[in-house]
Enzyme design. Structure first.
Site, PDB file in Angstrom:
ATOM      1  N   LYS A  22       0.839  -1.083  -0.040  1.00 16.42           N
ATOM      2  CA  LYS A  22      -0.075  -0.006  -0.013  1.00 16.42           C
ATOM      3  C   LYS A  22       0.871   1.300  -0.119  1.00 16.42           C
ATOM      4  O   LYS A  22       0.634   2.335  -0.736  1.00 16.42           O
ATOM      5  CB  LYS A  22      -0.951  -0.086   1.405  1.00 16.42           C
ATOM      6  CG  LYS A  22      -1.478   1.113   1.497  1.00 16.42           C
ATOM      7  CD  LYS A  22      -2.524   1.380   2.855  1.00 16.42           C
ATOM      8  CE  LYS A  22      -1.554   1.481   4.074  1.00 16.42           C
ATOM      9  NZ  LYS A  22      -1.668   3.023   4.547  1.00 16.42           N
ATOM     10  N   ASN A  23       1.967   1.261   0.835  1.00 18.73           N
ATOM     11  CA  ASN A  23       2.467   2.560   1.126  1.00 18.73           C
ATOM     12  C   ASN A  23       3.678   2.693  -0.233  1.00 18.73           C
ATOM     13  O   ASN A  23       4.165   3.799  -0.180  1.00 18.73           O
ATOM     14  CB  ASN A  23       3.184   2.586   2.390  1.00 18.73           C
ATOM     15  CG  ASN A  23       2.080   2.704   3.560  1.00 18.73           C
ATOM     16  OD1 ASN A  23       1.083   2.970   3.264  1.00 18.73           O
ATOM     17  ND2 ASN A  23       2.631   2.520   4.757  1.00 18.73           N
ATOM     18  N   CYS A 117      -4.598  13.081  13.063  1.00 14.57           N
ATOM     19  CA  CYS A 117      -5.283  11.908  12.896  1.00 14.57           C
ATOM     20  C   CYS A 117      -5.242  10.925  13.993  1.00 14.57           C
ATOM     21  O   CYS A 117      -4.664  11.383  14.874  1.00 14.57           O
ATOM     22  CB  CYS A 117      -5.010  11.087  11.643  1.00 14.57           C
ATOM     23  SG  CYS A 117      -3.401  10.233  12.016  1.00 14.57           S
ATOM     24  N   ARG A 122       0.614  14.677  13.582  1.00 13.53           N
ATOM     25  CA  ARG A 122       1.096  14.548  11.918  1.00 13.53           C
ATOM     26  C   ARG A 122       1.090  15.747  11.137  1.00 13.53           C
ATOM     27  O   ARG A 122       0.347  15.796  10.264  1.00 13.53           O
ATOM     28  CB  ARG A 122       0.314  13.359  11.544  1.00 13.53           C
ATOM     29  CG  ARG A 122       0.613  12.060  12.303  1.00 13.53           C
ATOM     30  CD  ARG A 122      -0.305  11.007  11.337  1.00 13.53           C
ATOM     31  NE  ARG A 122       0.387  10.611  10.244  1.00 13.53           N
ATOM     32  CZ  ARG A 122      -0.008   9.765   9.605  1.00 13.53           C
ATOM     33  NH1 ARG A 122      -1.229   9.192   9.790  1.00 13.53           N
ATOM     34  NH2 ARG A 122       0.767   9.179   8.711  1.00 13.53           N
ATOM     35  N   ASP A 307       4.630   0.666  11.950  1.00 19.90           N
ATOM     36  CA  ASP A 307       3.416  -0.036  11.676  1.00 19.90           C
ATOM     37  C   ASP A 307       3.252  -1.496  12.187  1.00 19.90           C
ATOM     38  O   ASP A 307       2.051  -1.935  11.973  1.00 19.90           O
ATOM     39  CB  ASP A 307       3.307   0.152   9.965  1.00 19.90           C
ATOM     40  CG  ASP A 307       3.092   1.498   9.292  1.00 19.90           C
ATOM     41  OD1 ASP A 307       2.762   2.403  10.076  1.00 19.90           O
ATOM     42  OD2 ASP A 307       3.454   1.873   8.338  1.00 19.90           O
ATOM     43  N   ARG A 399      -8.776  -0.232   5.166  1.00 17.10           N
ATOM     44  CA  ARG A 399      -7.876   0.775   4.678  1.00 17.10           C
ATOM     45  C   ARG A 399      -6.519   0.029   4.071  1.00 17.10           C
ATOM     46  O   ARG A 399      -5.968   0.641   3.041  1.00 17.10           O
ATOM     47  CB  ARG A 399      -7.557   1.901   5.309  1.00 17.10           C
ATOM     48  CG  ARG A 399      -8.585   2.878   5.768  1.00 17.10           C
ATOM     49  CD  ARG A 399      -8.106   3.884   6.516  1.00 17.10           C
ATOM     50  NE  ARG A 399      -7.072   4.454   5.916  1.00 17.10           N
ATOM     51  CZ  ARG A 399      -6.168   5.529   6.777  1.00 17.10           C
ATOM     52  NH1 ARG A 399      -6.351   5.754   7.840  1.00 17.10           N
ATOM     53  NH2 ARG A 399      -5.275   6.019   5.904  1.00 17.10           N
TER      54      ARG A 399
HETATM   55  N1  EPU Z   1       6.575  14.607  10.699  1.00 20.55           N
HETATM   56  C1  EPU Z   1       6.919  16.031  11.105  1.00 20.55           C
HETATM   57  N2  EPU Z   1       6.633  16.748   9.891  1.00 20.55           N
HETATM   58  C2  EPU Z   1       6.241  16.522   8.574  1.00 20.55           C
HETATM   59  C3  EPU Z   1       6.176  15.066   8.325  1.00 20.55           C
HETATM   60  C4  EPU Z   1       6.178  14.270   9.351  1.00 20.55           C
HETATM   61  O1  EPU Z   1       7.156  16.300  12.106  1.00 20.55           O
HETATM   62  O2  EPU Z   1       6.195  17.231   7.777  1.00 20.55           O
HETATM   63  C5  EPU Z   1       6.672  13.583  11.648  1.00 20.55           C
HETATM   64  C6  EPU Z   1       5.473  12.828  11.937  1.00 20.55           C
HETATM   65  O3  EPU Z   1       4.626  13.328  12.988  1.00 20.55           O
HETATM   66  C7  EPU Z   1       6.101  11.352  12.711  1.00 20.55           C
HETATM   67  C8  EPU Z   1       7.339  11.230  11.865  1.00 20.55           C
HETATM   68  O4  EPU Z   1       7.677  12.636  11.395  1.00 20.55           O
HETATM   69  O5  EPU Z   1       6.427  11.773  13.912  1.00 20.55           O
HETATM   70  C9  EPU Z   1       7.590  10.523  10.515  1.00 20.55           C
HETATM   71  O6  EPU Z   1       6.239  10.639   9.920  1.00 20.55           O
HETATM   72  P1  EPU Z   1       6.131  10.387   8.226  1.00 20.55           P
HETATM   73  O7  EPU Z   1       6.142  11.802   7.412  1.00 20.55           O
HETATM   74  O8  EPU Z   1       7.368   9.709   7.894  1.00 20.55           O
HETATM   75  O9  EPU Z   1       4.803   9.434   8.081  1.00 20.55           O
HETATM   76  P2  EPU Z   1       4.039   9.679   6.783  1.00 20.55           P
HETATM   77  O10 EPU Z   1       4.899   9.819   5.628  1.00 20.55           O
HETATM   78  O11 EPU Z   1       3.054  10.541   7.107  1.00 20.55           O
HETATM   79  C10 EPU Z   1       4.270   6.759   6.372  1.00 20.55           C
HETATM   80  C11 EPU Z   1       3.313   6.044   6.110  1.00 20.55           C
HETATM   81  C12 EPU Z   1       2.791   5.359   7.674  1.00 20.55           C
HETATM   82  C13 EPU Z   1       3.825   5.037   8.500  1.00 20.55           C
HETATM   83  C14 EPU Z   1       5.024   6.327   8.478  1.00 20.55           C
HETATM   84  C15 EPU Z   1       6.099   6.087   9.409  1.00 20.55           C
HETATM   85  C16 EPU Z   1       2.062   6.002   4.120  1.00 20.55           C
HETATM   86  C17 EPU Z   1       1.038   6.340   3.254  1.00 20.55           C
HETATM   87  N3  EPU Z   1       2.158   6.262   5.441  1.00 20.55           N
HETATM   88  O12 EPU Z   1       3.462   8.306   6.881  1.00 20.55           O
HETATM   89  O13 EPU Z   1       1.771   4.316   7.398  1.00 20.55           O
HETATM   90  O14 EPU Z   1       3.239   4.766   9.727  1.00 20.55           O
HETATM   91  O15 EPU Z   1       5.241   6.479   7.043  1.00 20.55           O
HETATM   92  O16 EPU Z   1       6.709   4.899   8.879  1.00 20.55           O
HETATM   93  O17 EPU Z   1       3.129   5.673   3.613  1.00 20.55           O
HETATM   94  C18 EPU Z   1       0.200   2.977   7.716  1.00 20.55           C
HETATM   95  O18 EPU Z   1       0.415   2.388   6.727  1.00 20.55           O
HETATM   96  O19 EPU Z   1      -0.658   2.343   8.774  1.00 20.55           O
HETATM   97  C19 EPU Z   1       0.670   4.137   8.017  1.00 20.55           C
HETATM   98  C20 EPU Z   1       0.206   4.944   9.177  1.00 20.55           C
END
Ligand code: EPU
Length: 421
Positions: A22-23, A117, A122, A307, A399
């Protein structure tokens, strides 16, 4: 709303195939917005987030077709639209990933801010910081980010207090492929899903080096052209089956799982007393009657993935001692804890950690999913528990898992879905 009912206590046995990730599929679908000509993606899982992303691409002028062989084709037909509506982005944060491609290709974008969320606040500050460094100008009003600008390469640093950002790296990487000149992303996420996105972009003609590292270098090109790409296997789905094998003392082979992407998970299963065989065909886990307690800390790749924190916590509720599971990515990602405790688990939350006192037995109960992986952990708990467990609000699980009840049934689980429960 559907529910899943599990009559637990059966050690899982047999083979199950893993779906595409998915990701990886979500940002790669968004990347199709950058491309001239047809993109064909193979092994796209059939799940709710993917359907949401397809709907978003259609809103943005793409013709999208899903085929019986699990491939999806995308062709951009109309580049005049550039708005990602609230109704879609609020369902799925990955919708924010269209910002970079829209800006790079169409010169403007209006994308709903995703908001918080169930996993916590986030923010998207790192996404914006990276795109701003490439020359984007932003305005926030009415809950939308409006962006415009002609992108030029620059150096950006994308790591924050909780490590690199996965989707932030995807957004900036996608934008940089069509920016003028050279972009360097320091502190980029190196998750296999980001490497898969980069591989797809290279197949379309992008110039990217450092794939799989914390430093990506991108030399902008004038255009990307259509290509065919196979999505990598889903390490989170695979890890959930392996956690369920450990929790039930079963013998499960996850066909297609890539052990090379799952080093920390394999290591943790071994520490839990499981025997693990890795081969080119997949991963086989044979669990003990009760797992050995372990301490686990979630970290960015190649560390133990956030995850899989909840599914593994469910398995550790039955360990023969005390485990400490610490969340370093989302310190509030513990919605499964009170629900597992309703099933007889003894988990105490202490700051960003769970102290899990292993118990002899979980007992079935009515529980409620409130996020994707937390919901999956309740199914893992239900599979290991004695008696019947009903997991409500299973749409959270849908999801991210393609036919989860069918796949667990194929391993001998007594599990079924009740529609509209
Ligand atoms: N963060 C910031 N600022 C930003 C972005 C992120 O402070 O601009 C923080 C977040 O709050 C968190 C950390 O950085 O504490 C890491 O967040 P990241 O941006 O890496 O998460 P994401 O890209 O929004 C993806 C996956 C998540 C997975 C995370 C961490 C997808 C669609 N989602 O989210 O997957 O938990 O990386 O590996 O790729 C899931 O599949 O259940 C899921 C939530």
């Amino acid at each position: 709303m559907d529910a899943i009912v599990v009559d637990g206590g059966v050690p899982l046995q047999g083979n199950v195939s893993v779906s595409g990730a998915k990701n990886a599929a979500l940002p790669i679908l968004a990347a199709a917005l950058l491309v001239e000509g047809e993109v064909v993606l193979e092994e796209v899982p059939d799940l709710r987030d993917i359907r949401t992303m397809i709907q978003l691409l259609q809103e943005l002028g793409c013709a999208v077709e899903r085929h019986a062989d699990r491939s999806v084709s995308v062709v951009v037909e109309d580049e005049t639209r550039s708005e990602a509506p609230y109704d879609i982005v609020k369902q799925m944060r990955a919708g924010f990933c269209v910002l970079g491609p829209l800006l790079a290709r169409r010169g403007r974008a209006r994308v709903s801010m995703p908001g918080g969320c169930n996993l916590g606040v986030r923010p998207v500050d790192l996404h914006l910081k990276g795109l701003r460094a490439l020359g984007a100008r932003f305005d926030l009003s009415g809950g939308f980010i409006s962006a415009e600008g002609r992108l030029r390469g620059d150096e950006v640093f994308l790591s924050g207090a909780f490590g690199s950002t996965v989707l932030g790296t995807a957004n900036v990487l996608m934008a940089a492929t069509l920016a003028e000149g050279r972009t360097v992303i320091e502190g980029s996420a190196c998750e296999p899903e980001i490497a898969d996105l980069a591989g797809f972009l290279v197949a379309c003609g992008a110039k990217i080096t450092g794939i799989g590292s914390h430093r990506l270098e991108i030399e902008g090109v004038p255009r990307l052209t259509g290509s065919r790409w196979r999505i990598i296997p889903d390490r989170m789905e695979a890890g959930t089956f392996l956690a369920a094998a450990a929790a039930t003392g079963g013998d499960v082979t996850v066909a297609g799982a890539r052990a090379t992407d799952m080093g920390a998970v394999v290591e943790t299963l071994r520490a839990m007393g499981c025997s693990v065989e890795r081969s080119a065909a997949g991963i086989r886990v044979v669990g003990e009657r009760r797992p050995v307690p372990v301490d686990v800390t979630t970290l960015p790749y190649p560390g133990f993935p956030t995850d899989l924190q909840a599914p593994f916590s469910a398995a550790l509720t039955l360990a023969s001692g005390i485990s400490v599971v610490t969340e370093k990515i989302y310190p509030e990602r513990f919605m499964h804890v009170p629900e597992l405790n309703r099933m007889g688990a003894q988990i105490r939350k202490q700051g960003p950690s769970q102290i899990i006192h292993g118990v002899d037995d979980l007992h079935g109960a009515e529980v409620m999913a409130s996020d994707l992986r937390g919901g999956a952990s309740l199914i893992v708990g239900g599979l290991a528990a004695s008696g019947q467990t009903t997991v409500h609000r299973v749409y959270h699980v849908d999801r991210g898992y393609d036919g989860i009840e069918d796949k667990f049934s194929s391993l001998g689980a007594r599990i079924r879905r009740i529609e509209g429960a």
